[in-house]
Design a protein around this motif. Structure first.
Motif, PDB file in Angstrom:
ATOM      1  N   GLY B  16       0.792  -1.225   0.000  1.00 45.24           N
ATOM      2  CA  GLY B  16       0.000   0.000   0.000  1.00 45.24           C
ATOM      3  C   GLY B  16       0.820   1.268   0.000  1.00 45.24           C
ATOM      4  O   GLY B  16       0.287   2.358  -0.257  1.00 45.24           O
ATOM      5  N   ALA B  17       2.097   1.172   0.249  1.00 43.94           N
ATOM      6  CA  ALA B  17       2.975   2.349   0.282  1.00 43.94           C
ATOM      7  C   ALA B  17       3.433   2.717  -1.131  1.00 43.94           C
ATOM      8  O   ALA B  17       3.166   2.007  -2.104  1.00 43.94           O
ATOM      9  CB  ALA B  17       4.176   2.065   1.172  1.00 43.94           C
ATOM     10  N   ILE B  18       4.138   3.839  -1.231  1.00 48.47           N
ATOM     11  CA  ILE B  18       4.734   4.264  -2.500  1.00 48.47           C
ATOM     12  C   ILE B  18       6.181   3.790  -2.541  1.00 48.47           C
ATOM     13  O   ILE B  18       6.951   4.039  -1.612  1.00 48.47           O
ATOM     14  CB  ILE B  18       4.689   5.796  -2.656  1.00 48.47           C
ATOM     15  N   ALA B  19       6.530   3.109  -3.621  1.00 47.05           N
ATOM     16  CA  ALA B  19       7.924   2.704  -3.842  1.00 47.05           C
ATOM     17  C   ALA B  19       8.552   3.686  -4.811  1.00 47.05           C
ATOM     18  O   ALA B  19       7.959   4.028  -5.836  1.00 47.05           O
ATOM     19  CB  ALA B  19       7.983   1.290  -4.401  1.00 47.05           C
ATOM     20  N   SER B  20       9.748   4.139  -4.479  1.00 47.61           N
ATOM     21  CA  SER B  20      10.458   5.105  -5.311  1.00 47.61           C
ATOM     22  C   SER B  20      11.778   4.510  -5.763  1.00 47.61           C
ATOM     23  O   SER B  20      12.635   4.160  -4.936  1.00 47.61           O
ATOM     24  CB  SER B  20      10.710   6.396  -4.517  1.00 47.61           C
ATOM     25  N   LEU B  21      11.941   4.383  -7.066  1.00 52.16           N
ATOM     26  CA  LEU B  21      13.139   3.783  -7.646  1.00 52.16           C
ATOM     27  C   LEU B  21      13.861   4.854  -8.460  1.00 52.16           C
ATOM     28  O   LEU B  21      13.232   5.595  -9.221  1.00 52.16           O
ATOM     29  CB  LEU B  21      12.743   2.611  -8.546  1.00 52.16           C
ATOM     30  N   ASN B  22      15.166   4.902  -8.307  1.00 45.05           N
ATOM     31  CA  ASN B  22      15.938   5.980  -8.914  1.00 45.05           C
ATOM     32  C   ASN B  22      17.020   5.465  -9.848  1.00 45.05           C
ATOM     33  O   ASN B  22      17.524   4.341  -9.681  1.00 45.05           O
ATOM     34  CB  ASN B  22      16.590   6.824  -7.817  1.00 45.05           C
ATOM     35  N   CYS B  23      17.387   6.323 -10.789  1.00 43.73           N
ATOM     36  CA  CYS B  23      18.359   5.942 -11.804  1.00 43.73           C
ATOM     37  C   CYS B  23      19.073   7.201 -12.289  1.00 43.73           C
ATOM     38  O   CYS B  23      18.419   8.231 -12.507  1.00 43.73           O
ATOM     39  CB  CYS B  23      17.609   5.268 -12.953  1.00 43.73           C
ATOM     40  N   THR B  24      20.386   7.148 -12.416  1.00 43.22           N
ATOM     41  CA  THR B  24      21.132   8.248 -13.029  1.00 43.22           C
ATOM     42  C   THR B  24      21.890   7.709 -14.226  1.00 43.22           C
ATOM     43  O   THR B  24      22.223   6.521 -14.291  1.00 43.22           O
ATOM     44  CB  THR B  24      22.127   8.896 -12.044  1.00 43.22           C
ATOM     45  N   TYR B  25      22.161   8.583 -15.188  1.00 42.72           N
ATOM     46  CA  TYR B  25      22.845   8.155 -16.405  1.00 42.72           C
ATOM     47  C   TYR B  25      23.937   9.150 -16.746  1.00 42.72           C
ATOM     48  O   TYR B  25      23.861  10.332 -16.392  1.00 42.72           O
ATOM     49  CB  TYR B  25      21.845   8.000 -17.563  1.00 42.72           C
ATOM     50  N   SER B  26      24.959   8.676 -17.438  1.00 36.54           N
ATOM     51  CA  SER B  26      26.134   9.507 -17.660  1.00 36.54           C
ATOM     52  C   SER B  26      26.116  10.237 -19.010  1.00 36.54           C
ATOM     53  O   SER B  26      26.730  11.306 -19.136  1.00 36.54           O
ATOM     54  CB  SER B  26      27.397   8.645 -17.572  1.00 36.54           C
ATOM     55  N   ASP B  27      25.430   9.667 -20.007  1.00 35.35           N
ATOM     56  CA  ASP B  27      25.440  10.244 -21.347  1.00 35.35           C
ATOM     57  C   ASP B  27      24.398  11.355 -21.456  1.00 35.35           C
ATOM     58  O   ASP B  27      23.199  11.086 -21.501  1.00 35.35           O
ATOM     59  CB  ASP B  27      25.178   9.150 -22.382  1.00 35.35           C
ATOM     60  N   ARG B  28      24.869  12.588 -21.520  1.00 38.39           N
ATOM     61  CA  ARG B  28      23.942  13.724 -21.571  1.00 38.39           C
ATOM     62  C   ARG B  28      23.106  13.717 -22.853  1.00 38.39           C
ATOM     63  O   ARG B  28      22.065  14.342 -22.933  1.00 38.39           O
ATOM     64  CB  ARG B  28      24.740  15.027 -21.443  1.00 38.39           C
ATOM     65  N   GLY B  29      23.578  13.002 -23.877  1.00 37.57           N
ATOM     66  CA  GLY B  29      22.838  12.908 -25.133  1.00 37.57           C
ATOM     67  C   GLY B  29      21.748  11.857 -25.136  1.00 37.57           C
ATOM     68  O   GLY B  29      21.056  11.683 -26.143  1.00 37.57           O
ATOM     69  N   SER B  30      21.562  11.159 -24.033  1.00 36.73           N
ATOM     70  CA  SER B  30      20.535  10.112 -23.968  1.00 36.73           C
ATOM     71  C   SER B  30      19.168  10.693 -24.266  1.00 36.73           C
ATOM     72  O   SER B  30      18.841  11.800 -23.833  1.00 36.73           O
ATOM     73  CB  SER B  30      20.530   9.447 -22.585  1.00 36.73           C
ATOM     74  N   GLN B  31      18.387   9.951 -25.020  1.00 31.99           N
ATOM     75  CA  GLN B  31      17.127  10.498 -25.513  1.00 31.99           C
ATOM     76  C   GLN B  31      15.890   9.819 -24.958  1.00 31.99           C
ATOM     77  O   GLN B  31      14.858  10.460 -24.778  1.00 31.99           O
ATOM     78  CB  GLN B  31      17.086  10.390 -27.038  1.00 31.99           C
ATOM     79  N   SER B  32      15.972   8.525 -24.734  1.00 36.75           N
ATOM     80  CA  SER B  32      14.789   7.767 -24.336  1.00 36.75           C
ATOM     81  C   SER B  32      15.122   6.962 -23.095  1.00 36.75           C
ATOM     82  O   SER B  32      16.235   6.456 -22.962  1.00 36.75           O
ATOM     83  CB  SER B  32      14.345   6.824 -25.466  1.00 36.75           C
ATOM     84  N   PHE B  33      14.103   6.818 -22.237  1.00 35.21           N
ATOM     85  CA  PHE B  33      14.352   6.234 -20.924  1.00 35.21           C
ATOM     86  C   PHE B  33      13.250   5.232 -20.625  1.00 35.21           C
ATOM     87  O   PHE B  33      12.064   5.509 -20.843  1.00 35.21           O
ATOM     88  CB  PHE B  33      14.379   7.343 -19.861  1.00 35.21           C
ATOM     89  N   PHE B  34      13.672   4.076 -20.147  1.00 34.87           N
ATOM     90  CA  PHE B  34      12.748   2.958 -20.002  1.00 34.87           C
ATOM     91  C   PHE B  34      12.869   2.338 -18.619  1.00 34.87           C
ATOM     92  O   PHE B  34      13.950   2.305 -18.031  1.00 34.87           O
ATOM     93  CB  PHE B  34      13.058   1.879 -21.049  1.00 34.87           C
ATOM     94  N   TRP B  35      11.754   1.839 -18.154  1.00 28.61           N
ATOM     95  CA  TRP B  35      11.739   1.006 -16.957  1.00 28.61           C
ATOM     96  C   TRP B  35      11.196  -0.370 -17.334  1.00 28.61           C
ATOM     97  O   TRP B  35      10.120  -0.491 -17.944  1.00 28.61           O
ATOM     98  CB  TRP B  35      10.868   1.616 -15.859  1.00 28.61           C
ATOM     99  N   TYR B  36      11.990  -1.373 -16.978  1.00 24.28           N
ATOM    100  CA  TYR B  36      11.593  -2.760 -17.189  1.00 24.28           C
ATOM    101  C   TYR B  36      11.460  -3.424 -15.821  1.00 24.28           C
ATOM    102  O   TYR B  36      12.220  -3.148 -14.894  1.00 24.28           O
ATOM    103  CB  TYR B  36      12.653  -3.518 -17.991  1.00 24.28           C
ATOM    104  N   ARG B  37      10.525  -4.320 -15.721  1.00 22.80           N
ATOM    105  CA  ARG B  37      10.340  -5.140 -14.525  1.00 22.80           C
ATOM    106  C   ARG B  37      10.786  -6.559 -14.869  1.00 22.80           C
ATOM    107  O   ARG B  37      10.413  -7.094 -15.922  1.00 22.80           O
ATOM    108  CB  ARG B  37       8.872  -5.149 -14.103  1.00 22.80           C
ATOM    109  N   GLN B  38      11.564  -7.153 -13.961  1.00 22.04           N
ATOM    110  CA  GLN B  38      12.048  -8.508 -14.198  1.00 22.04           C
ATOM    111  C   GLN B  38      11.823  -9.358 -12.956  1.00 22.04           C
ATOM    112  O   GLN B  38      12.434  -9.132 -11.917  1.00 22.04           O
ATOM    113  CB  GLN B  38      13.542  -8.496 -14.579  1.00 22.04           C
TER     114      GLN B  38
END
Lengths: 112, 115
Positions: B16-38
């Motif tokens: 019932g709580a909120i889960a917060s998942l974080n991600c940082t990336y190094s390439d400033r030119g990155s264009q698209s961002f995805f979250w996958y569940r496994q």
């Protein structure tokens, strides 16, 4: 509508042997990418095929090779298997130029 | 070398709580961002993607992107035990003209939702 299908699901090979993994992309997709996922790691890009040509390649040795057929299906071949090649091999299907990719169920390769 | 960093966790939240998942990336030119569940022993499943700065909501999931800070996050509201899985962040770089896009993945954050 079938999704991305891979075969086989599991495979055990001996060090030094060769292996071929297969992938059929999702209907309507023409681009196949292969990824290797070691235990506890994120998937790593091996290479990508479009129009039966390798278009991009990650940092993998030449022991890893591939092929794409006219029906867009693809094979990944690994020669001279090493213990470190043990991993989950994932095929990702997409449309050329699109960013969204969908994964098959993977092939678990164990090298002994 | 393009890098995507995630806290490996495990991240434990009560049901019932909120889960917060974080991600940082190094390439400033990155264009698209995805979250996958496994799920354990399974292949990654695409749950969200985001291209523009700001928030994008899809059901209980919200992706947040801040390109200036090179930061992307995933919020899961009303977390359920079935959300327990590893969440992989992936980015694509700038289109090089040499081909279609390739994904660079983080190592994933393991989420555990406690009933």
């Amino acid at each position: 509508d079938a999704g991305v299908t891979q075969s086989p699901t599991h495979l055990i090979k001996t060090r030094g042997q060769q292996v071929t993994l297969r992938c059929s992309p999702k209907s309507g997709h023409d681009t196949v990418s292969w990824y290797q996922q070691a235990l506890g790691q994120g998937p790593q890009f091996i290479f990508q095929y479009y129009e039966e040509e390798e278009r991009q390649r990650g940092n993998f040795p030449d022991r890893f090779s591939g092929h794409q057929f006219p029906n867009y299906s693809s094979e990944l071949n690994v020669n001279a298997l090493l213990l470190g090649d043990s991993a989950l091999y994932l095929c990702a299907s997409s449309s050329w130029g699109a960013t969204e990719a969908f994964f098959g169920q993977g092939t678990r390769l164990t090298v002994v | 070398q393009k890098e995507v960093e995630q806290n490996s966790g495990p991240l434990s939240v009560p049901e019932g709580a909120i889960a917060s998942l974080n991600c940082t990336y190094s390439d400033r030119g990155s264009q698209s961002f995805f979250w996958y569940r496994q799920y354990s022993g399974k292949s990654p499943e695409l749950i969200m993607f985001i291209y523009s700065n700001g928030d994008k909501e899809d059901g209980r999931f919200t992706a947040q992107l801040n390109k200036a800070s090179q930061y992307v996050s995933l919020l899961i509201r009303d977390s359920q035990p079935s959300d327990s899985a590893t969440y992989l962040c992936a980015v694509t770089g700038a289109y090089s003209g040499a081909g279609s896009y390739q994904l660079t993945f983080g190592k994933g954050t393991k989420l555990s939702v406690i009933p």
